[in-house]
Design a protein around this motif. Structure first.
Motif: not given
Length: 165
Positions: A33-52
């Motif tokens: 959901k938007a970080i600061f309510g309507l009209g605010g920027p959306r919360k974005m989470t990026v998930i990726l595999p670790h590197l060895n």
């Protein structure tokens, strides 16, 4: 949004019983959901595999929908072989009456699609930034631990209208 390599979907008949040819998850992006309510920027989470130790991506090959990176994130069950990054929180600017991020001149147009990705433990290390520089032009900067394919997929995910309004 999830980016896979060209391996076989384990729910399809061409997947081998031992899943040795199963597709790998390369990156997953979750929009909240938007970080600061309507009209605010959306919360974005990026998930990726670790590197060895050799900087090779660890294989994450989910066998079912409940084994995916996004499902693990939603259920607080991410595998230890994953890295979680997030978008940097924008600050409100009274001058421009909008949320702003410092792109150091690399992004020149305001857009809901503009974002910066950081590690939760070091918000000053910008892993990736994407933003508008013209009517139909964008710039993309990225660094370790992302590869070009992962960075492009993350940027592309922000361009889908239903996730950016």
């Amino acid at each position: 949004f999830t980016l896979y390599n060209n391996g076989a979907n384990p729910s399809k008949s061409r997947a081998l019983p031992d899943h040795s040819n199963a597709r790998e998850e390369l990156v997953a992006v979750h929009y909240g959901k938007a970080i600061f309510g309507l009209g605010g920027p959306r919360k974005m989470t990026v998930i990726l595999p670790h590197l060895n130790q050799q900087n090779e991506r660890l294989r994450i090959c989910p066998k079912t929908e409940t084994d995916t990176l996004v499902a693990g994130f939603k259920n607080n069950r991410l595998p230890p072989t994953s890295v979680v990054l997030e978008n940097k929180t924008a600050a409100w600017s009274a001058e421009s009456e909008s949320y702003v991020l410092n792109f150091n001149g690399r992004v020149t147009k305001a857009s809901v699609k503009n974002f910066q990705i950081v590690h939760p433990d070091d918000k000053d290390y910008i892993v990736m930034q994407f933003g508008r520089v013209g009517e139909d032009q964008f710039t993309l900067d990225f660094s370790y631990p992302l590869c070009p394919t992962q960075a492009f997929a993350i940027a592309l995910s922000s361009c889908f209208k239903n996730f950016t309004q």
